[in-house]
Design a protein around this motif. Structure first.
Motif, PDB file in Angstrom:
ATOM      1  N   MET A  42       0.843  -1.171   0.000  1.00  0.00           N
ATOM      2  CA  MET A  42       0.000   0.000   0.000  1.00  0.00           C
ATOM      3  C   MET A  42       0.892   1.238   0.000  1.00  0.00           C
ATOM      4  N   ALA A  43       0.676   2.118  -0.941  1.00  0.00           N
ATOM      5  CA  ALA A  43       1.505   3.317  -1.091  1.00  0.00           C
ATOM      6  C   ALA A  43       1.101   4.371  -0.068  1.00  0.00           C
ATOM      7  N   ALA A  44       2.117   5.049   0.464  1.00  0.00           N
ATOM      8  CA  ALA A  44       1.862   6.123   1.429  1.00  0.00           C
ATOM      9  C   ALA A  44       1.388   7.366   0.684  1.00  0.00           C
ATOM     10  N   ASP A  45       0.469   8.094   1.308  1.00  0.00           N
ATOM     11  CA  ASP A  45       0.005   9.345   0.704  1.00  0.00           C
ATOM     12  C   ASP A  45       1.077  10.413   0.854  1.00  0.00           C
ATOM     13  N   LEU A  46       1.304  11.128  -0.222  1.00  0.00           N
ATOM     14  CA  LEU A  46       2.276  12.220  -0.193  1.00  0.00           C
ATOM     15  C   LEU A  46       1.570  13.532   0.083  1.00  0.00           C
ATOM     16  N   ALA A  47       2.175  14.341   0.906  1.00  0.00           N
ATOM     17  CA  ALA A  47       1.614  15.662   1.188  1.00  0.00           C
ATOM     18  C   ALA A  47       1.794  16.550  -0.044  1.00  0.00           C
ATOM     19  N   PRO A  48       0.861  17.453  -0.268  1.00  0.00           N
ATOM     20  CA  PRO A  48       1.021  18.356  -1.424  1.00  0.00           C
ATOM     21  C   PRO A  48       2.245  19.235  -1.231  1.00  0.00           C
ATOM     22  N   PRO A  49       2.881  19.653  -2.330  1.00  0.00           N
ATOM     23  CA  PRO A  49       4.076  20.508  -2.205  1.00  0.00           C
ATOM     24  C   PRO A  49       3.735  21.834  -1.551  1.00  0.00           C
ATOM     25  N   ARG A  50       4.711  22.377  -0.802  1.00  0.00           N
ATOM     26  CA  ARG A  50       4.501  23.648  -0.100  1.00  0.00           C
ATOM     27  C   ARG A  50       4.862  24.851  -0.955  1.00  0.00           C
ATOM     28  N   THR A  51       5.407  24.618  -2.128  1.00  0.00           N
ATOM     29  CA  THR A  51       5.791  25.727  -2.992  1.00  0.00           C
ATOM     30  C   THR A  51       4.533  26.476  -3.418  1.00  0.00           C
ATOM     31  N   PRO A  52       4.564  27.814  -3.369  1.00  0.00           N
ATOM     32  CA  PRO A  52       3.354  28.587  -3.703  1.00  0.00           C
ATOM     33  C   PRO A  52       2.976  28.470  -5.177  1.00  0.00           C
ATOM     34  N   ARG A  53       1.880  29.098  -5.504  1.00  0.00           N
ATOM     35  CA  ARG A  53       1.335  29.063  -6.857  1.00  0.00           C
ATOM     36  C   ARG A  53       2.364  29.450  -7.909  1.00  0.00           C
ATOM     37  N   ARG A  54       2.166  28.951  -9.101  1.00  0.00           N
ATOM     38  CA  ARG A  54       3.061  29.307 -10.207  1.00  0.00           C
ATOM     39  C   ARG A  54       2.781  30.728 -10.663  1.00  0.00           C
ATOM     40  N   ARG A  55       3.833  31.384 -11.127  1.00  0.00           N
ATOM     41  CA  ARG A  55       3.700  32.766 -11.587  1.00  0.00           C
ATOM     42  C   ARG A  55       4.194  32.857 -13.028  1.00  0.00           C
ATOM     43  N   GLY A  56       3.477  32.280 -13.935  1.00  0.00           N
ATOM     44  CA  GLY A  56       3.861  32.358 -15.333  1.00  0.00           C
ATOM     45  C   GLY A  56       5.201  31.685 -15.569  1.00  0.00           C
ATOM     46  N   ASN A  57       6.048  32.351 -16.304  1.00  0.00           N
ATOM     47  CA  ASN A  57       7.363  31.802 -16.630  1.00  0.00           C
ATOM     48  C   ASN A  57       8.456  32.288 -15.691  1.00  0.00           C
ATOM     49  N   PHE A  58       8.106  32.956 -14.605  1.00  0.00           N
ATOM     50  CA  PHE A  58       9.119  33.504 -13.712  1.00  0.00           C
ATOM     51  C   PHE A  58      10.064  32.432 -13.195  1.00  0.00           C
ATOM     52  N   GLU A  59       9.519  31.302 -12.760  1.00  0.00           N
ATOM     53  CA  GLU A  59      10.361  30.237 -12.207  1.00  0.00           C
ATOM     54  C   GLU A  59      11.282  29.650 -13.271  1.00  0.00           C
ATOM     55  N   LEU A  60      10.807  29.570 -14.512  1.00  0.00           N
ATOM     56  CA  LEU A  60      11.664  29.093 -15.601  1.00  0.00           C
ATOM     57  C   LEU A  60      12.835  30.040 -15.801  1.00  0.00           C
ATOM     58  N   TYR A  61      12.555  31.337 -15.828  1.00  0.00           N
ATOM     59  CA  TYR A  61      13.626  32.326 -16.014  1.00  0.00           C
ATOM     60  C   TYR A  61      14.564  32.358 -14.808  1.00  0.00           C
ATOM     61  N   ALA A  62      14.022  32.184 -13.608  1.00  0.00           N
ATOM     62  CA  ALA A  62      14.865  32.134 -12.410  1.00  0.00           C
ATOM     63  C   ALA A  62      15.777  30.911 -12.458  1.00  0.00           C
ATOM     64  N   TRP A  63      15.258  29.776 -12.905  1.00  0.00           N
ATOM     65  CA  TRP A  63      16.053  28.556 -13.037  1.00  0.00           C
ATOM     66  C   TRP A  63      17.154  28.764 -14.068  1.00  0.00           C
ATOM     67  N   LEU A  64      16.793  29.344 -15.201  1.00  0.00           N
ATOM     68  CA  LEU A  64      17.771  29.596 -16.261  1.00  0.00           C
ATOM     69  C   LEU A  64      18.836  30.591 -15.790  1.00  0.00           C
ATOM     70  N   PHE A  65      18.410  31.626 -15.066  1.00  0.00           N
ATOM     71  CA  PHE A  65      19.365  32.598 -14.530  1.00  0.00           C
ATOM     72  C   PHE A  65      20.374  31.928 -13.607  1.00  0.00           C
ATOM     73  N   MET A  66      19.908  31.009 -12.775  1.00  0.00           N
ATOM     74  CA  MET A  66      20.819  30.324 -11.843  1.00  0.00           C
ATOM     75  C   MET A  66      21.913  29.579 -12.605  1.00  0.00           C
ATOM     76  N   ARG A  67      21.552  28.920 -13.695  1.00  0.00           N
ATOM     77  CA  ARG A  67      22.544  28.166 -14.459  1.00  0.00           C
ATOM     78  C   ARG A  67      23.517  29.100 -15.155  1.00  0.00           C
ATOM     79  N   LEU A  68      23.010  30.140 -15.807  1.00  0.00           N
ATOM     80  CA  LEU A  68      23.881  31.055 -16.549  1.00  0.00           C
ATOM     81  C   LEU A  68      24.739  31.905 -15.616  1.00  0.00           C
ATOM     82  N   SER A  69      24.160  32.389 -14.536  1.00  0.00           N
ATOM     83  CA  SER A  69      24.946  33.189 -13.599  1.00  0.00           C
ATOM     84  C   SER A  69      25.984  32.326 -12.895  1.00  0.00           C
ATOM     85  N   GLY A  70      25.658  31.073 -12.648  1.00  0.00           N
ATOM     86  CA  GLY A  70      26.630  30.165 -12.051  1.00  0.00           C
ATOM     87  C   GLY A  70      27.845  29.979 -12.947  1.00  0.00           C
TER      88      GLY A  70
END
Length: 132
Positions: free
Chosen positions: A1-29
Protein backbone atom coordinates in the motif's frame (compact mmCIF):
# COMPACT_ATOMS: atom_id res chain seq x y z
CA UNK A 1 0.00 0.00 0.00
CA UNK A 2 1.51 3.32 -1.09
CA UNK A 3 1.86 6.12 1.43
CA UNK A 4 0.01 9.35 0.70
CA UNK A 5 2.28 12.22 -0.19
CA UNK A 6 1.61 15.66 1.19
CA UNK A 7 1.02 18.36 -1.42
CA UNK A 8 4.08 20.51 -2.20
CA UNK A 9 4.50 23.65 -0.10
CA UNK A 10 5.79 25.73 -2.99
CA UNK A 11 3.35 28.59 -3.70
CA UNK A 12 1.33 29.06 -6.86
CA UNK A 13 3.06 29.31 -10.21
CA UNK A 14 3.70 32.77 -11.59
CA UNK A 15 3.86 32.36 -15.33
CA UNK A 16 7.36 31.80 -16.63
CA UNK A 17 9.12 33.50 -13.71
CA UNK A 18 10.36 30.24 -12.21
CA UNK A 19 11.66 29.09 -15.60
CA UNK A 20 13.63 32.33 -16.01
CA UNK A 21 14.86 32.13 -12.41
CA UNK A 22 16.05 28.56 -13.04
CA UNK A 23 17.77 29.60 -16.26
CA UNK A 24 19.37 32.60 -14.53
CA UNK A 25 20.82 30.32 -11.84
CA UNK A 26 22.54 28.17 -14.46
CA UNK A 27 23.88 31.06 -16.55
CA UNK A 28 24.95 33.19 -13.60
CA UNK A 29 26.63 30.17 -12.05
CA UNK A 30 28.73 29.69 -15.19
CA UNK A 31 29.60 33.38 -15.32
CA UNK A 32 30.49 33.36 -11.61
CA UNK A 33 32.85 30.43 -12.08
CA UNK A 34 34.81 32.46 -14.64
CA UNK A 35 34.67 35.72 -12.65
CA UNK A 36 35.56 34.20 -9.27
CA UNK A 37 38.30 31.88 -10.53
CA UNK A 38 39.80 34.79 -12.48
CA UNK A 39 39.60 36.96 -9.38
CA UNK A 40 41.21 34.32 -7.18
CA UNK A 41 43.98 33.65 -9.70
CA UNK A 42 44.81 37.35 -10.09
CA UNK A 43 44.62 38.13 -6.38
CA UNK A 44 46.25 35.01 -4.93
CA UNK A 45 48.61 33.57 -7.54
CA UNK A 46 50.01 36.21 -9.89
CA UNK A 47 52.94 38.48 -8.98
CA UNK A 48 53.56 37.38 -5.40
CA UNK A 49 50.03 36.55 -4.36
CA UNK A 50 48.26 38.12 -1.40
CA UNK A 51 51.39 39.82 -0.06
CA UNK A 52 51.13 42.55 -2.67
CA UNK A 53 47.48 43.42 -1.97
CA UNK A 54 47.19 46.79 -0.26
CA UNK A 55 45.47 50.12 -0.82
CA UNK A 56 47.76 51.01 -3.74
CA UNK A 57 47.01 47.70 -5.45
CA UNK A 58 43.25 48.18 -5.14
CA UNK A 59 43.54 51.82 -6.20
CA UNK A 60 45.49 50.85 -9.30
CA UNK A 61 43.07 48.07 -10.11
CA UNK A 62 39.93 50.16 -9.67
CA UNK A 63 41.33 53.04 -11.69
CA UNK A 64 40.53 50.86 -14.72
CA UNK A 65 36.89 50.66 -15.86
CA UNK A 66 37.54 47.03 -16.87
CA UNK A 67 38.29 45.97 -13.29
CA UNK A 68 35.46 48.06 -11.91
CA UNK A 69 33.09 46.25 -14.29
CA UNK A 70 34.65 42.87 -13.39
CA UNK A 71 34.23 43.36 -9.65
CA UNK A 72 30.79 44.95 -9.99
CA UNK A 73 29.62 42.07 -12.18
CA UNK A 74 30.91 39.61 -9.62
CA UNK A 75 29.09 41.45 -6.82
CA UNK A 76 25.76 41.74 -8.66
CA UNK A 77 25.75 38.21 -10.04
CA UNK A 78 26.76 36.64 -6.71
CA UNK A 79 24.18 38.66 -4.75
CA UNK A 80 21.29 37.97 -7.13
CA UNK A 81 22.32 34.32 -7.60
CA UNK A 82 22.45 33.75 -3.84
CA UNK A 83 19.26 35.73 -3.25
CA UNK A 84 17.43 33.67 -5.84
CA UNK A 85 18.63 30.48 -4.16
CA UNK A 86 17.47 31.72 -0.75
CA UNK A 87 14.12 32.76 -2.24
CA UNK A 88 13.66 29.20 -3.47
CA UNK A 89 14.59 27.79 -0.05
CA UNK A 90 12.12 30.15 1.65
CA UNK A 91 9.38 29.05 -0.77
CA UNK A 92 10.16 25.39 -0.12
CA UNK A 93 10.47 25.45 3.67
CA UNK A 94 8.40 28.33 5.08
CA UNK A 95 5.04 26.79 5.95
CA UNK A 96 2.98 29.90 6.69
CA UNK A 97 2.33 32.59 4.09
CA UNK A 98 3.09 35.33 6.63
CA UNK A 99 6.44 33.75 7.49
CA UNK A 100 7.28 33.40 3.81
CA UNK A 101 6.31 37.04 3.21
CA UNK A 102 8.46 38.47 6.02
CA UNK A 103 11.45 36.28 5.22
CA UNK A 104 11.33 37.41 1.61
CA UNK A 105 11.01 41.06 2.65
CA UNK A 106 14.07 40.64 4.87
CA UNK A 107 15.92 38.93 2.02
CA UNK A 108 15.05 41.60 -0.57
CA UNK A 109 15.91 44.50 1.75
CA UNK A 110 19.27 42.97 2.65
CA UNK A 111 20.01 42.29 -1.02
CA UNK A 112 19.16 45.86 -1.98
CA UNK A 113 21.33 47.30 0.81
CA UNK A 114 24.34 45.13 -0.04
CA UNK A 115 24.04 45.90 -3.76
CA UNK A 116 23.65 49.63 -3.09
CA UNK A 117 26.61 49.86 -0.70
CA UNK A 118 28.84 47.65 -2.87
CA UNK A 119 28.02 49.58 -6.02
CA UNK A 120 28.60 52.87 -4.23
CA UNK A 121 32.02 51.68 -3.01
CA UNK A 122 33.11 50.64 -6.51
CA UNK A 123 31.94 53.88 -8.16
CA UNK A 124 32.99 56.35 -5.46
CA UNK A 125 36.34 54.80 -4.59
CA UNK A 126 38.97 57.54 -4.76
CA UNK A 127 42.36 56.14 -5.84
CA UNK A 128 43.93 59.54 -5.09
CA UNK A 129 42.97 59.39 -1.42
CA UNK A 130 46.09 59.60 0.74
CA UNK A 131 46.86 56.45 2.65
CA UNK A 132 46.96 57.02 6.40
Amino acid sequence: MAADLAPPRTPRRRGNFELYAWLFMRLSGLALVVLVLGHLFIMNVLDGGVHRINFAFVAGRWSSPFWQFWDLSMLWLAEIHGGNGLRTIIDDYARKDSTRFWLKILLYVSMALILAVGTMVVFTFDPEMPAS
